[in-house]
Structure formats: C-alpha cells, structure tokens
Design a protein around this motif. Structure first.
Motif, PDB file in Angstrom:
ATOM      1  N   LEU A  79     113.542  12.701 132.759  1.00  0.00           N
ATOM      2  CA  LEU A  79     114.309  12.706 131.507  1.00  0.00           C
ATOM      3  C   LEU A  79     115.811  12.758 131.788  1.00  0.00           C
ATOM      4  N   ILE A  80     116.212  13.598 132.726  1.00  0.00           N
ATOM      5  CA  ILE A  80     117.628  13.690 133.081  1.00  0.00           C
ATOM      6  C   ILE A  80     118.134  12.355 133.628  1.00  0.00           C
ATOM      7  N   MET A  81     117.337  11.750 134.525  1.00  0.00           N
ATOM      8  CA  MET A  81     117.744  10.488 135.123  1.00  0.00           C
ATOM      9  C   MET A  81     117.821   9.381 134.071  1.00  0.00           C
ATOM     10  N   PHE A  82     116.824   9.339 133.171  1.00  0.00           N
ATOM     11  CA  PHE A  82     116.807   8.312 132.131  1.00  0.00           C
ATOM     12  C   PHE A  82     118.009   8.463 131.202  1.00  0.00           C
ATOM     13  N   LEU A  83     118.290   9.695 130.775  1.00  0.00           N
ATOM     14  CA  LEU A  83     119.422   9.942 129.878  1.00  0.00           C
ATOM     15  C   LEU A  83     120.748   9.627 130.561  1.00  0.00           C
ATOM     16  N   TYR A  84     120.835   9.943 131.851  1.00  0.00           N
ATOM     17  CA  TYR A  84     122.044   9.627 132.618  1.00  0.00           C
ATOM     18  C   TYR A  84     122.309   8.120 132.595  1.00  0.00           C
ATOM     19  N   MET A 198     117.738   4.028 134.636  1.00  0.00           N
ATOM     20  CA  MET A 198     116.825   4.266 133.507  1.00  0.00           C
ATOM     21  C   MET A 198     115.383   3.936 133.886  1.00  0.00           C
ATOM     22  N   ILE A 199     115.187   2.863 134.633  1.00  0.00           N
ATOM     23  CA  ILE A 199     113.837   2.457 135.041  1.00  0.00           C
ATOM     24  C   ILE A 199     113.200   3.507 135.945  1.00  0.00           C
ATOM     25  N   PHE A 200     113.963   3.993 136.926  1.00  0.00           N
ATOM     26  CA  PHE A 200     113.427   5.013 137.816  1.00  0.00           C
ATOM     27  C   PHE A 200     113.130   6.308 137.054  1.00  0.00           C
ATOM     28  N   GLY A 201     114.000   6.656 136.113  1.00  0.00           N
ATOM     29  CA  GLY A 201     113.759   7.832 135.294  1.00  0.00           C
ATOM     30  C   GLY A 201     112.509   7.668 134.440  1.00  0.00           C
ATOM     31  N   PHE A 202     112.311   6.454 133.914  1.00  0.00           N
ATOM     32  CA  PHE A 202     111.146   6.169 133.077  1.00  0.00           C
ATOM     33  C   PHE A 202     109.845   6.341 133.864  1.00  0.00           C
TER      34      PHE A 202
END
Length: 225
Positions: A79-84, A198-202
C-alpha cells in the motif's frame, strides 16, 4: 574464504539485475540527476539491505514463519509503495514540463544527497519481499557456511560489494543517456518510473490479500516451465 567470496559473487550479480522499484528509480536518478545523486540513492538502498540482513540473521526461522503467516505485512508495504507511485504520478501529471525540469535542476544544485539517501533506504525498506529474500538466502546458505559468523560475514560483504559494483556500472551506463534527454523524455521517464512502482506495490498487495491463491498460481507456472 576465497570459495565463500566466489560463491557470493553470482548472488550479488543476480540481486543487482533483479527488476524492482529501486532498480528503475536508480536508473531514473542517474539519467536525470547525475552520478553523485544516483550513488547517494544507491547507498541508501544498500544500507536498508544491510539492515535487512542483520534482522534476518538474528531472527532467521522465527521471522520467516511470521512473515508467511502475516500477510498484513505485505499489504502494508504494498500500500505504501502503491501510494508513493500514485502520488508521484499525479504530481507529474499536474505539473508542467518546465516545472519538472526545473525541479530536477534545483535538486542537482542543492546537492540534497541526504534526501536521496533516505529515498533509496525507505523505497527498499518498505518492500517486505526484500526481507524475505535475505531470510531465504541465510536459511539456504547458512548451513553451507557451517553457520560460522566469520564466514557468513565475508559472504555477505562479498554479496553487497558485488551488488554495489554492478550498480555503479548501471549508473555510469544510464548517465550516458543524459545527452539524449529532452523535456518530453524527462516527463516520460518520471511517469514510467511512477507506474513501475505502482505495479510492484499492487503485486505486493495481491500477495498479502490472496497469499494462497497467488502462491498456487506461481507454483502452477513453475511446473509448466
């Protein structure tokens, strides 16, 4: 000792070329902000790897079991990575091309290397999969090194050193692209990196929300190879 170092080099090479958020942001930083900025970012990422290695070494099996049974850790990191990535993409979309180029120029002039170091550290640190990777390495290689602290220290120093040397090569190669940069290309690079993050966070989120289903799919793909 030499055998331990030679065994560590391939692992360092694999680690350096593994595609991930840090990999792409490192290339972006080198292309847009230059060698020193990319080096500061990379040192931050490597420092977080060292922290993960220490955590993995002192926790080993217990922490690995906890990560396996606590998908919330993957959800949190994803979630943090996606939001970033999403916030970065939206900021790029809202800003004009000239503003984005000016911001990059200001960063170079300020030489805000500490913020780049922190960016590298936290972008790598929020990926809980990296901790799982180092736990796996320790569990796989520890017995081969007789769980000898000195041999393991030499092994991991060799891994991280190889990783760092290859990263320097990537930075220098990416730097050559600076002469071909245009305002439009800078915007495209920034948007592309944001989408990759975003893809990696997803996928981290999916691993946390559907751990059994995702593992079943991965096992099925590996069997079909």
């Amino acid at each position: 000792m030499l055998q331990d170092i030679l065994s560590a080099i391939p692992l360092g090479l694999i680690l350096s070329i593994m595609p991930g958020a840090v990999f792409f942001v490192l290339l972006e930083t080198s292309v847009i902000k230059g060698f020193k900025a990319a080096l500061a970012f990379d040192l931050g990422a490597i420092t977080s790897d060292v922290v993960f290695i220490l955590i993995a070494y002192f926790s080993s099996y217990q922490l690995l079991a906890k990560i396996k049974d606590e998908p919330a850790l993957f959800i949190f990191g994803g979630l943090i990575m996606f939001l970033y990535g999403l916030i970065s993409f939206l900021n790029i979309t809202k800003s004009s091309k000239n503003e984005l180029v000016d911001e990059a120029a200001k960063d170079i002039l300020k030489r805000n290397y500490f913020s780049l170091f922190a960016k590298g550290f936290f972008l790598n640190f929020i990926n809980i999969g990296v901790l799982g990777f180092w736990l796996g390495v320790i569990i796989a290689w520890g017995p081969k090194l007789d769980l000898d602290p000195k041999r393991m220290l030499i092994f991991f120093i060799a891994v991280v050193t190889t990783y760092f040397i290859v990263d320097i090569g990537k930075i220098m190669l990416a730097k050559q692209l600076r002469t071909k940069l245009t305002t439009t290309n800078i915007v495209k690079i920034k948007k592309g990196i944001s989408l990759v993050i975003m893809i990696f966070g997803f996928f981290l989120l999916l691993q946390g929300i559907f751990p059994k289903e995702l593992n079943a799919v991965i096992d099925k793909v590996e069997k079909n190879k």
